[in-house]
Motif scaffolding. Structure first.
Motif, PDB file in Angstrom:
ATOM      1  N   LEU A  71      54.297  27.420  37.648  1.00 17.31           N
ATOM      2  CA  LEU A  71      53.321  26.800  38.531  1.00 17.31           C
ATOM      3  C   LEU A  71      52.612  27.764  39.471  1.00 17.31           C
ATOM      4  O   LEU A  71      51.401  27.748  39.595  1.00 17.31           O
ATOM      5  N   THR A  72      53.359  28.609  40.174  1.00 15.25           N
ATOM      6  CA  THR A  72      52.705  29.455  41.169  1.00 15.25           C
ATOM      7  C   THR A  72      52.419  30.857  40.639  1.00 15.25           C
ATOM      8  O   THR A  72      52.016  31.722  41.379  1.00 15.25           O
ATOM      9  N   ARG A  73      52.609  31.076  39.341  1.00 22.20           N
ATOM     10  CA  ARG A  73      52.405  32.436  38.831  1.00 22.20           C
ATOM     11  C   ARG A  73      51.254  32.497  37.828  1.00 22.20           C
ATOM     12  O   ARG A  73      50.261  33.156  38.045  1.00 22.20           O
ATOM     13  N   HIS A  74      51.371  31.837  36.713  1.00 21.15           N
ATOM     14  CA  HIS A  74      50.344  31.966  35.687  1.00 21.15           C
ATOM     15  C   HIS A  74      49.928  30.584  35.187  1.00 21.15           C
ATOM     16  O   HIS A  74      50.669  29.933  34.470  1.00 21.15           O
ATOM     17  N   ASP A  75      48.756  30.150  35.558  1.00 20.28           N
ATOM     18  CA  ASP A  75      48.200  28.931  35.001  1.00 20.28           C
ATOM     19  C   ASP A  75      46.687  29.018  35.131  1.00 20.28           C
ATOM     20  O   ASP A  75      46.122  28.723  36.173  1.00 20.28           O
ATOM     21  N   PHE A  76      46.042  29.431  34.054  1.00 22.83           N
ATOM     22  CA  PHE A  76      44.619  29.723  34.125  1.00 22.83           C
ATOM     23  C   PHE A  76      43.762  28.463  34.107  1.00 22.83           C
ATOM     24  O   PHE A  76      42.592  28.510  34.451  1.00 22.83           O
ATOM     25  N   ALA A  77      44.332  27.346  33.689  1.00 22.76           N
ATOM     26  CA  ALA A  77      43.584  26.098  33.753  1.00 22.76           C
ATOM     27  C   ALA A  77      43.632  25.496  35.155  1.00 22.76           C
ATOM     28  O   ALA A  77      42.680  24.874  35.602  1.00 22.76           O
ATOM     29  N   LEU A  78      44.743  25.678  35.863  1.00 21.79           N
ATOM     30  CA  LEU A  78      44.895  25.104  37.202  1.00 21.79           C
ATOM     31  C   LEU A  78      44.324  26.007  38.291  1.00 21.79           C
ATOM     32  O   LEU A  78      43.630  25.550  39.198  1.00 21.79           O
ATOM     33  N   PHE A  79      44.609  27.316  38.216  1.00 21.40           N
ATOM     34  CA  PHE A  79      44.232  28.236  39.286  1.00 21.40           C
ATOM     35  C   PHE A  79      42.993  29.079  38.976  1.00 21.40           C
ATOM     36  O   PHE A  79      42.534  29.829  39.821  1.00 21.40           O
ATOM     37  N   GLY A  80      42.454  28.961  37.772  1.00 18.51           N
ATOM     38  CA  GLY A  80      41.331  29.799  37.395  1.00 18.51           C
ATOM     39  C   GLY A  80      41.797  31.159  36.898  1.00 18.51           C
ATOM     40  O   GLY A  80      42.988  31.480  36.917  1.00 18.51           O
ATOM     41  N   ALA A  81      40.863  31.953  36.460  1.00 20.41           N
ATOM     42  CA  ALA A  81      41.181  33.280  35.934  1.00 20.41           C
ATOM     43  C   ALA A  81      40.071  34.248  36.317  1.00 20.41           C
ATOM     44  O   ALA A  81      38.912  33.858  36.465  1.00 20.41           O
ATOM     45  N   ALA A  82      40.451  35.500  36.482  1.00 22.13           N
ATOM     46  CA  ALA A  82      39.463  36.550  36.730  1.00 22.13           C
ATOM     47  C   ALA A  82      39.001  37.090  35.385  1.00 22.13           C
ATOM     48  O   ALA A  82      39.803  37.618  34.602  1.00 22.13           O
ATOM     49  N   VAL A  83      37.722  36.941  35.100  1.00 27.45           N
ATOM     50  CA  VAL A  83      37.162  37.351  33.812  1.00 27.45           C
ATOM     51  C   VAL A  83      35.914  38.193  34.055  1.00 27.45           C
ATOM     52  O   VAL A  83      35.059  37.828  34.870  1.00 27.45           O
ATOM     53  N   LEU A  84      35.827  39.299  33.360  1.00 23.80           N
ATOM     54  CA  LEU A  84      34.627  40.131  33.396  1.00 23.80           C
ATOM     55  C   LEU A  84      33.802  39.837  32.154  1.00 23.80           C
ATOM     56  O   LEU A  84      34.301  39.947  31.029  1.00 23.80           O
ATOM     57  N   THR A  85      32.559  39.442  32.363  1.00 25.78           N
ATOM     58  CA  THR A  85      31.648  39.238  31.246  1.00 25.78           C
ATOM     59  C   THR A  85      31.143  40.591  30.766  1.00 25.78           C
ATOM     60  O   THR A  85      30.524  41.341  31.523  1.00 25.78           O
ATOM     61  N   VAL A  86      31.442  40.912  29.520  1.00 29.04           N
ATOM     62  CA  VAL A  86      31.059  42.211  28.949  1.00 29.04           C
ATOM     63  C   VAL A  86      29.615  42.121  28.471  1.00 29.04           C
ATOM     64  O   VAL A  86      29.290  41.314  27.598  1.00 29.04           O
ATOM     65  N   PRO A  87      28.720  42.932  29.031  1.00 31.18           N
ATOM     66  CA  PRO A  87      27.304  42.824  28.656  1.00 31.18           C
ATOM     67  C   PRO A  87      27.006  43.522  27.330  1.00 31.18           C
ATOM     68  O   PRO A  87      27.752  44.399  26.880  1.00 31.18           O
ATOM     69  N   ASP A  88      25.907  43.123  26.704  1.00 29.36           N
ATOM     70  CA  ASP A  88      25.456  43.807  25.490  1.00 29.36           C
ATOM     71  C   ASP A  88      25.171  45.275  25.787  1.00 29.36           C
ATOM     72  O   ASP A  88      25.481  46.152  24.979  1.00 29.36           O
ATOM     73  N   ASP A  89      24.561  45.535  26.941  1.00 29.75           N
ATOM     74  CA  ASP A  89      24.268  46.896  27.386  1.00 29.75           C
ATOM     75  C   ASP A  89      25.123  47.191  28.611  1.00 29.75           C
ATOM     76  O   ASP A  89      24.871  46.648  29.696  1.00 29.75           O
ATOM     77  N   PRO A  90      26.155  48.034  28.490  1.00 23.35           N
ATOM     78  CA  PRO A  90      27.049  48.303  29.624  1.00 23.35           C
ATOM     79  C   PRO A  90      26.334  48.794  30.871  1.00 23.35           C
ATOM     80  O   PRO A  90      26.824  48.596  31.988  1.00 23.35           O
ATOM     81  N   ALA A  91      25.177  49.438  30.704  1.00 21.23           N
ATOM     82  CA  ALA A  91      24.443  49.964  31.855  1.00 21.23           C
ATOM     83  C   ALA A  91      24.040  48.865  32.822  1.00 21.23           C
ATOM     84  O   ALA A  91      23.886  49.111  34.025  1.00 21.23           O
ATOM     85  N   THR A  92      23.886  47.634  32.320  1.00 23.01           N
ATOM     86  CA  THR A  92      23.492  46.541  33.200  1.00 23.01           C
ATOM     87  C   THR A  92      24.594  46.212  34.206  1.00 23.01           C
ATOM     88  O   THR A  92      24.322  45.591  35.239  1.00 23.01           O
ATOM     89  N   LEU A  93      25.823  46.624  33.914  1.00 21.09           N
ATOM     90  CA  LEU A  93      26.922  46.391  34.847  1.00 21.09           C
ATOM     91  C   LEU A  93      26.739  47.177  36.134  1.00 21.09           C
ATOM     92  O   LEU A  93      27.339  46.862  37.160  1.00 21.09           O
ATOM     93  N   LEU A  94      25.899  48.206  36.097  1.00 21.57           N
ATOM     94  CA  LEU A  94      25.695  49.079  37.251  1.00 21.57           C
ATOM     95  C   LEU A  94      24.445  48.717  38.044  1.00 21.57           C
ATOM     96  O   LEU A  94      24.133  49.376  39.036  1.00 21.57           O
ATOM     97  N   GLU A  95      23.745  47.690  37.636  1.00 21.39           N
ATOM     98  CA  GLU A  95      22.484  47.349  38.282  1.00 21.39           C
ATOM     99  C   GLU A  95      22.701  46.470  39.507  1.00 21.39           C
ATOM    100  O   GLU A  95      23.654  45.708  39.588  1.00 21.39           O
ATOM    101  N   GLY A  96      21.801  46.601  40.458  1.00 21.77           N
ATOM    102  CA  GLY A  96      21.805  45.736  41.628  1.00 21.77           C
ATOM    103  C   GLY A  96      22.529  46.331  42.816  1.00 21.77           C
ATOM    104  O   GLY A  96      23.322  47.263  42.706  1.00 21.77           O
ATOM    105  N   ARG A  97      22.240  45.753  43.991  1.00 26.89           N
ATOM    106  CA  ARG A  97      22.823  46.254  45.239  1.00 26.89           C
ATOM    107  C   ARG A  97      24.332  46.067  45.282  1.00 26.89           C
ATOM    108  O   ARG A  97      25.054  46.865  45.864  1.00 26.89           O
TER     109      ARG A  97
END
Length: 252
Positions: A71-97
């Motif tokens: 319950l208090t350790r791993h439940d991605f449906a209840l507590f959410g999950a940290a996910v990084l969306t992998v872009p088609d062009d990795p350089a876009t990960l560096l864009e923006g302030r």
């Protein structure tokens, strides 16, 4: 998107508040029921991503992560999950302030002489032994492991190492299943400024590799409920965001 960004920020603030309390998740919930209820409602409003497993070691690793139901350790449906969306062009990960810090840290890493490369199969056993030994004598109790259980890493082909003049400073091993991957192993092999910089460079290096393989989601293996505030802050600077991850029910 605007609504998603708001809920994402609200969820991040909620977990930071839980972390600041330093009293444990259940105790926080008991002491702050209204805040807990509001925070979990915000989690339920996050976008939902469904993982459809394939076969092989990558699928097994992802399903093992998603099936943890303490319950208090791993439940991605209840507590959410940290996910990084992998872009088609990795350089876009560096864009923006918002990515100014990441761009600066990557420059510092490259200026320091850090480089990343693939780990060849014949190198993996020796590097795994080194990583296990580092876990056993880690300077922080939180990350020290008396008996590391990492033999499964040898089942996965995506091994990357960050080096300083040929000396390994960070090892990452990433299970992949179709469009999904997870941070099964991402650890520095020491403690110094170079090791800190390696975390930034290795993350971008890993995203580049995953993008080339057609992967679109990089899942942290720990739910936000058990991440430290420092880890959450670091990941958010890298571009990780909170979502709800669902999966097919296990067959009986």
């Amino acid at each position: 998107m605007a609504g998603y960004e708001r809920y994402d920020e609200d969820v991040a603030a909620f977990w930071d508040r839980v972390g600041d309390a330093g009293s444990g998740r259940l105790r926080f919930a008991a002491r702050h029921p209204a805040a807990t209820w509001k925070g979990l409602r915000q989690v339920r409003r996050l976008p939902r991503l469904r993982y459809e497993p394939g076969t092989g070691a990558g699928a097994h690793a992802l399903l093992t992560t998603l099936r943890r139901r303490r319950l208090t350790r791993h439940d991605f449906a209840l507590f959410g999950a940290a996910v990084l969306t992998v872009p088609d062009d990795p350089a876009t990960l560096l864009e923006g302030r918002r990515q100014q810090t990441m761009r600066r840290m990557l420059r510092k890493a490259e200026q320091a002489g850090l480089t990343c490369r693939a780990v060849q199969p014949h190198e993996r056993v020796a590097l795994l032994k080194r990583a296990n030994a580092m876990e056993q004598r880690h300077r922080l109790d939180t990350y020290r492991v008396a008996q590391p259980d990492n033999d499964d890493l040898l089942d996965h082909p995506l091994w990357r190492v960050c080096e300083l003049h040929g000396r390994p400073v960070l090892l990452s091993v990433t299970p992949v299943d179709g469009a999904w991957s997870c941070l099964r192993y991402f650890r520095t092999l020491g403690a110094s400024e170079h090791h800190t910089l390696a975390r930034w460079l290795s993350t971008y290096d890993l995203v580049t590799e995953l993008s080339a393989r057609g992967v679109r989601h990089l899942l942290d293996t720990e739910a936000p409920a058990v991440q430290t505030n420092g880890v959450r802050h670091f990941q958010r600077m890298l571009g990780f965001r909170y979502v709800v991850v669902t999966r097919p029910m296990a067959r009986r």
